[in-house]
Design a protein around this motif. Structure first.
Motif, PDB file in Angstrom:
ATOM      1  N   MET A   1       0.656  -1.194   0.054  1.00  0.00           N
ATOM      2  CA  MET A   1       0.094  -0.082   0.132  1.00  0.00           C
ATOM      3  C   MET A   1       0.878   1.286  -0.073  1.00  0.00           C
ATOM      4  O   MET A   1       0.353   2.140  -0.344  1.00  0.00           O
ATOM      5  CB  MET A   1      -0.881   0.039   1.235  1.00  0.00           C
ATOM      6  CG  MET A   1      -2.075  -0.979   1.037  1.00  0.00           C
ATOM      7  SD  MET A   1      -3.154  -0.686  -0.364  1.00  0.00           S
ATOM      8  CE  MET A   1      -3.845   0.983   0.265  1.00  0.00           C
ATOM      9  N   ILE A   2       1.964   1.234   0.671  1.00  0.00           N
ATOM     10  CA  ILE A   2       2.733   2.528   0.681  1.00  0.00           C
ATOM     11  C   ILE A   2       3.307   2.903  -0.733  1.00  0.00           C
ATOM     12  O   ILE A   2       3.289   3.968  -1.267  1.00  0.00           O
ATOM     13  CB  ILE A   2       4.219   2.157   1.629  1.00  0.00           C
ATOM     14  CG1 ILE A   2       3.852   2.111   2.805  1.00  0.00           C
ATOM     15  CG2 ILE A   2       4.985   3.347   1.403  1.00  0.00           C
ATOM     16  CD1 ILE A   2       5.069   1.480   3.728  1.00  0.00           C
ATOM     17  N   GLY A   3       3.601   1.707  -1.585  1.00  0.00           N
ATOM     18  CA  GLY A   3       3.883   1.950  -2.886  1.00  0.00           C
ATOM     19  C   GLY A   3       2.819   2.835  -3.732  1.00  0.00           C
ATOM     20  O   GLY A   3       3.015   3.449  -4.423  1.00  0.00           O
ATOM     21  N   PHE A   4       1.498   2.176  -3.210  1.00  0.00           N
ATOM     22  CA  PHE A   4       0.240   2.728  -4.102  1.00  0.00           C
ATOM     23  C   PHE A   4       0.412   4.316  -3.564  1.00  0.00           C
ATOM     24  O   PHE A   4      -0.042   5.097  -4.700  1.00  0.00           O
ATOM     25  CB  PHE A   4      -0.762   2.077  -3.713  1.00  0.00           C
ATOM     26  CG  PHE A   4      -2.361   2.513  -4.554  1.00  0.00           C
ATOM     27  CD1 PHE A   4      -2.318   2.523  -5.446  1.00  0.00           C
ATOM     28  CD2 PHE A   4      -3.027   3.136  -3.347  1.00  0.00           C
ATOM     29  CE1 PHE A   4      -3.585   3.213  -6.175  1.00  0.00           C
ATOM     30  CE2 PHE A   4      -4.242   3.744  -3.907  1.00  0.00           C
ATOM     31  CZ  PHE A   4      -4.526   3.550  -5.371  1.00  0.00           C
ATOM     32  N   TYR A   5       0.353   4.763  -2.408  1.00  0.00           N
ATOM     33  CA  TYR A   5       0.671   6.155  -1.975  1.00  0.00           C
ATOM     34  C   TYR A   5       1.638   6.983  -2.649  1.00  0.00           C
ATOM     35  O   TYR A   5       1.281   7.868  -3.092  1.00  0.00           O
ATOM     36  CB  TYR A   5       0.517   6.464  -0.688  1.00  0.00           C
ATOM     37  CG  TYR A   5      -0.741   5.643   0.233  1.00  0.00           C
ATOM     38  CD1 TYR A   5      -2.079   5.877  -0.236  1.00  0.00           C
ATOM     39  CD2 TYR A   5      -0.512   4.844   1.270  1.00  0.00           C
ATOM     40  CE1 TYR A   5      -3.480   5.497   0.308  1.00  0.00           C
ATOM     41  CE2 TYR A   5      -1.786   3.953   1.689  1.00  0.00           C
ATOM     42  CZ  TYR A   5      -3.066   4.652   1.338  1.00  0.00           C
ATOM     43  OH  TYR A   5      -4.304   3.862   1.943  1.00  0.00           O
ATOM     44  N   LEU A   6       2.613   6.264  -2.818  1.00  0.00           N
ATOM     45  CA  LEU A   6       3.852   7.066  -3.359  1.00  0.00           C
ATOM     46  C   LEU A   6       3.514   7.343  -4.735  1.00  0.00           C
ATOM     47  O   LEU A   6       3.855   8.421  -5.411  1.00  0.00           O
ATOM     48  CB  LEU A   6       5.124   6.171  -3.144  1.00  0.00           C
ATOM     49  CG  LEU A   6       5.840   6.141  -2.033  1.00  0.00           C
ATOM     50  CD1 LEU A   6       7.015   5.085  -1.982  1.00  0.00           C
ATOM     51  CD2 LEU A   6       6.196   7.497  -1.298  1.00  0.00           C
ATOM     52  N   LEU A   7       2.962   6.167  -5.482  1.00  0.00           N
ATOM     53  CA  LEU A   7       2.298   6.228  -6.997  1.00  0.00           C
ATOM     54  C   LEU A   7       1.534   7.623  -7.060  1.00  0.00           C
ATOM     55  O   LEU A   7       1.574   8.411  -7.961  1.00  0.00           O
ATOM     56  CB  LEU A   7       1.829   5.162  -7.468  1.00  0.00           C
ATOM     57  CG  LEU A   7       1.449   5.240  -8.873  1.00  0.00           C
ATOM     58  CD1 LEU A   7       2.610   5.580  -9.871  1.00  0.00           C
ATOM     59  CD2 LEU A   7       1.087   3.801  -9.511  1.00  0.00           C
ATOM     60  N   ILE A   8       0.515   7.704  -6.087  1.00  0.00           N
ATOM     61  CA  ILE A   8      -0.372   8.926  -6.392  1.00  0.00           C
ATOM     62  C   ILE A   8       0.337  10.180  -6.035  1.00  0.00           C
ATOM     63  O   ILE A   8       0.237  11.030  -6.778  1.00  0.00           O
ATOM     64  CB  ILE A   8      -1.499   8.966  -5.048  1.00  0.00           C
ATOM     65  CG1 ILE A   8      -2.240   7.509  -5.266  1.00  0.00           C
ATOM     66  CG2 ILE A   8      -2.219  10.006  -4.854  1.00  0.00           C
ATOM     67  CD1 ILE A   8      -3.292   7.296  -4.313  1.00  0.00           C
ATOM     68  N   VAL A   9       1.202  10.104  -5.212  1.00  0.00           N
ATOM     69  CA  VAL A   9       1.988  11.605  -4.839  1.00  0.00           C
ATOM     70  C   VAL A   9       2.872  11.823  -6.304  1.00  0.00           C
ATOM     71  O   VAL A   9       2.988  13.015  -6.471  1.00  0.00           O
ATOM     72  CB  VAL A   9       2.968  11.444  -3.522  1.00  0.00           C
ATOM     73  CG1 VAL A   9       3.915  12.603  -3.539  1.00  0.00           C
ATOM     74  CG2 VAL A   9       2.168  11.197  -2.236  1.00  0.00           C
ATOM     75  N   CYS A  10       3.490  10.788  -6.620  1.00  0.00           N
ATOM     76  CA  CYS A  10       4.152  10.734  -7.781  1.00  0.00           C
ATOM     77  C   CYS A  10       3.624  11.564  -8.980  1.00  0.00           C
ATOM     78  O   CYS A  10       4.156  12.541  -9.711  1.00  0.00           O
ATOM     79  CB  CYS A  10       5.156   9.470  -8.110  1.00  0.00           C
ATOM     80  SG  CYS A  10       5.954   9.733  -9.422  1.00  0.00           S
ATOM     81  N   VAL A  11       2.265  10.994  -9.229  1.00  0.00           N
ATOM     82  CA  VAL A  11       1.438  11.524 -10.415  1.00  0.00           C
ATOM     83  C   VAL A  11       0.991  12.764  -9.960  1.00  0.00           C
ATOM     84  O   VAL A  11       0.913  13.534 -11.000  1.00  0.00           O
ATOM     85  CB  VAL A  11       0.159  10.255 -10.591  1.00  0.00           C
ATOM     86  CG1 VAL A  11      -0.803  10.920 -11.452  1.00  0.00           C
ATOM     87  CG2 VAL A  11       0.569   8.997 -11.113  1.00  0.00           C
ATOM     88  N   LEU A  12       0.754  13.023  -8.794  1.00  0.00           N
ATOM     89  CA  LEU A  12       0.267  14.601  -8.603  1.00  0.00           C
ATOM     90  C   LEU A  12       1.458  15.612  -8.786  1.00  0.00           C
ATOM     91  O   LEU A  12       1.156  16.625  -9.282  1.00  0.00           O
ATOM     92  CB  LEU A  12      -0.139  14.616  -7.207  1.00  0.00           C
ATOM     93  CG  LEU A  12      -1.549  13.751  -6.868  1.00  0.00           C
ATOM     94  CD1 LEU A  12      -1.730  14.076  -5.455  1.00  0.00           C
ATOM     95  CD2 LEU A  12      -2.788  14.562  -7.560  1.00  0.00           C
ATOM     96  N   ILE A  13       2.567  15.034  -8.374  1.00  0.00           N
ATOM     97  CA  ILE A  13       3.793  15.957  -8.656  1.00  0.00           C
ATOM     98  C   ILE A  13       3.817  16.171 -10.125  1.00  0.00           C
ATOM     99  O   ILE A  13       4.185  17.252 -10.762  1.00  0.00           O
ATOM    100  CB  ILE A  13       5.064  15.593  -8.312  1.00  0.00           C
ATOM    101  CG1 ILE A  13       4.856  15.416  -6.540  1.00  0.00           C
ATOM    102  CG2 ILE A  13       6.187  16.332  -8.460  1.00  0.00           C
ATOM    103  CD1 ILE A  13       6.287  14.926  -5.784  1.00  0.00           C
ATOM    104  N   PRO A 307      -5.657   3.572 -13.889  1.00  0.00           N
ATOM    105  CA  PRO A 307      -6.057   4.909 -13.821  1.00  0.00           C
ATOM    106  C   PRO A 307      -5.254   5.815 -13.874  1.00  0.00           C
ATOM    107  O   PRO A 307      -5.121   6.968 -14.413  1.00  0.00           O
ATOM    108  CB  PRO A 307      -7.382   5.054 -12.944  1.00  0.00           C
ATOM    109  CG  PRO A 307      -7.847   3.353 -12.837  1.00  0.00           C
ATOM    110  CD  PRO A 307      -6.398   2.816 -12.781  1.00  0.00           C
ATOM    111  N   LEU A 308      -4.209   5.722 -12.723  1.00  0.00           N
ATOM    112  CA  LEU A 308      -3.221   6.650 -12.414  1.00  0.00           C
ATOM    113  C   LEU A 308      -2.369   6.811 -13.482  1.00  0.00           C
ATOM    114  O   LEU A 308      -1.844   7.923 -13.689  1.00  0.00           O
ATOM    115  CB  LEU A 308      -2.678   6.236 -10.876  1.00  0.00           C
ATOM    116  CG  LEU A 308      -3.239   6.403  -9.714  1.00  0.00           C
ATOM    117  CD1 LEU A 308      -2.761   5.750  -8.813  1.00  0.00           C
ATOM    118  CD2 LEU A 308      -3.739   7.912  -9.398  1.00  0.00           C
TER     119      LEU A 308
END
Length: 363
Positions: A1-13, A307-308
Motif C-alpha cells: 500500500m505504501i507504494g500505491f500512495y507513493l504512486l499517487i504522490v508521484c502522479v500529482l507532482i 487509471p493513475l
C-alpha cells in the motif's frame, strides 16, 4: 500500500509540473516586427576552425541592416584565428578579439566573452556558438527585435539536427524537455536559465550585473547563471519564431554526450534553493513513476494502477506534444515514454559521476 500512495504522490507532482508547462504549450506568439536595431553578434570559439568556415558565411548573410560580427579566438591551437582573419579581410563588419594563452587570467570562456562584449559597439548583443547555424536569414533580426527599452534579456531556442538513430532522438528529447522547462518558466515570469547557443541581452544589463564576476571561477554558466542572476519578471522575453532558432550537430557517441552533460549540470548547484528543489522534484517524480507503476501492477489490482498511469501518460502526451510543436521538434512524441525512462537513468548516472569526480573544463 505504501507504494500505491507513493504512486499517487508521484502522479500529482507530475501533473503539477505539466501544468507549469502550459504557458509554452499554448503560446500564441508575440514576436515583434524587425526594426533594424543595430546589433553585435558575438561568437566565442576555441579550436573551431572547421565550424567557423561553415557558419561565418551564414552569419554574414543575415538580413539585418546594421550589425557587426565579433569573433573571439579563445586560445585556440588549431587554425581558428587564421580562419577569422581570412574572413575579416573580406568583410569589414567582422572584428576579432584574440585571447592569448598568457593573457587568460581566469582561463575560461567567460573571460574571453567579457573581452568580446567590451569590444561591441552596439548595445544589443546576440550570442551563439561556433557550431551553430541559424535556421534562417531572419534569425538575427528576430532576436534583436525583442530587445527594447523594457526587455533587456531574450531567451531563444537551440535544438539539435534531426538525424537517424536512437541517440539522436535521446539528445533531442533532452534538449527539448530542457527547453520546455526554461522557456515555460520565462513565460511565467520566472526565468532561471538560457542557452548560449541562442541568447540575447543588452550591454547595459551585462555591466549592471558586473558581468560574470559572481561566478567567474566556474567553468560553465556564461549562459544559464547569467540569466539566473539577471532575469526579472519584467526584463525577460522569449523568441519562439522557428526562423530564429539555431541548430547544432549533436554528439554521435554516448560517452561524449555524457561528458558534455556532466559539464553542463555542474552550474545547477548555484541556482536558488527553490529552483534546485523544483528541479529535483521534477527529476525524482519522473524517475520514480515507471518503477512504481511496474511494482503496482505486480503487487496490487490492475484497476488501482491503470487509471493513475493513464491520467499521467495522457497529460504527458498532451502537454509535451503541444510544446514540441512550438519548438518544431518532430519525431519525438511517439517515443516519449521510452526516451524519458532512458534519460532519467542516464541523468542519475551523470549525477553520481559528478559526485565522484569533477568534470573537465570546456574543450
Amino acid at each position: 500500500m505504501i507504494g500505491f500512495y507513493l504512486l499517487i504522490v508521484c502522479v500529482l507532482i507530475n501533473l503539477y509540473f505539466y501544468s507549469r508547462f502550459l504557458p509554452l504549450a499554448f503560446y500564441k506568439g508575440s514576436d515583434k516586427p524587425q526594426k533594424g536595431f543595430p546589433a553585435s553578434l558575438i561568437v566565442c570559439a576555441k579550436n573551431e576552425a572547421e565550424q567557423l568556415e561553415k557558419h561565418i558565411p551564414l552569419w554574414l548573410e543575415q538580413q539585418h541592416p546594421d550589425f557587426e560580427l565579433i569573433l573571439i579566438n579563445d586560445r585556440s591551437s588549431d587554425e581558428t584565428l587564421k580562419v577569422m582573419e581570412s574572413w575579416a579581410v573580406k568583410d569589414k563588419r567582422i572584428s576579432i578579439v584574440n585571447v592569448r594563452e598568457n593573457e587568460t587570467f581566469w582561463a575560461n570562456k567567460k573571460y574571453a566573452l567579457t573581452l568580446g562584449i567590451k569590444r561591441a559597439t552596439h548595445p544589443r548583443l546576440i550570442f551563439t556558438d561556433a557550431d551553430c547555424r541559424p535556421a534562417s536569414k531572419q534569425w538575427l533580426g528576430a532576436m534583436s527585435a525583442q530587445l527594447d527599452q523594457k526587455q533587456e534579456l531574450v531567451l531563444g531556442y537551440g535544438p539539435y539536427e534531426n538525424r537517424p538513430g536512437f541517440l539522436n532522438r535521446l539528445i533531442r528529447y533532452e534538449t527539448a524537455m530542457t527547453g520546455v522547462q526554461y522557456l515555460s518558466a520565462a513565460l511565467r515570469g520566472k526565468a532561471y536559465m538560457g542557452v548560449g547557443r541562442n541568447l540575447a541581452y543588452t550591454s547595459s544589463l551585462f555591466f549592471k550585473q558586473s558581468g560574470f564576476m559572481s561566478h567567474m571561477n566556474l567553468a560553465s554558466g556564461d549562459d544559464d547563471l547569467f540569466v539566473n542572476q539577471a532575469s526579472t519578471s519584467d526584463n525577460t522575453n522569449v523568441c519562439l519564431n522557428v526562423k530564429a532558432f539555431t541548430y547544432s550537430i549533436p554528439k554521435d557517441n554516448l560517452a561524449e554526450w555524457i561528458r558534455q552533460k556532466r559539464r553542463h549540470i555542474t552550474t545547477a548547484t548555484n541556482y536558488s534553493l527553490g529552483q534546485r528543489i523544483s528541479l529535483t522534484l521534477y527529476f525524482l517524480s519522473n524517475w520514480a513513476f515507471w518503477p512504481l507503476v511496474v511494482l503496482g501492477f505486480i503487487l496490487l489490482p490492475w484497476w488501482w494502477i491503470a487509471p493513475l498511469a493513464l491520467v499521467r501518460i495522457i497529460a504527458q502526451y498532451a502537454v509535451t506534444g503541444l510544446s514540441f510543436k512550438q519548438l518544431n521538434e518532430k519525431g519525438l512524441l511517439a517515443l516519449t515514454p521510452l526516451l524519458e525512462l532512458v534519460l532519467v537513468w542516464l541523468q542519475l548516472i551523470i549525477f553520481i559521476s559528478n559526485l565522484m569526480a569533477k568534470p573537465k573544463h570546456w574543450k
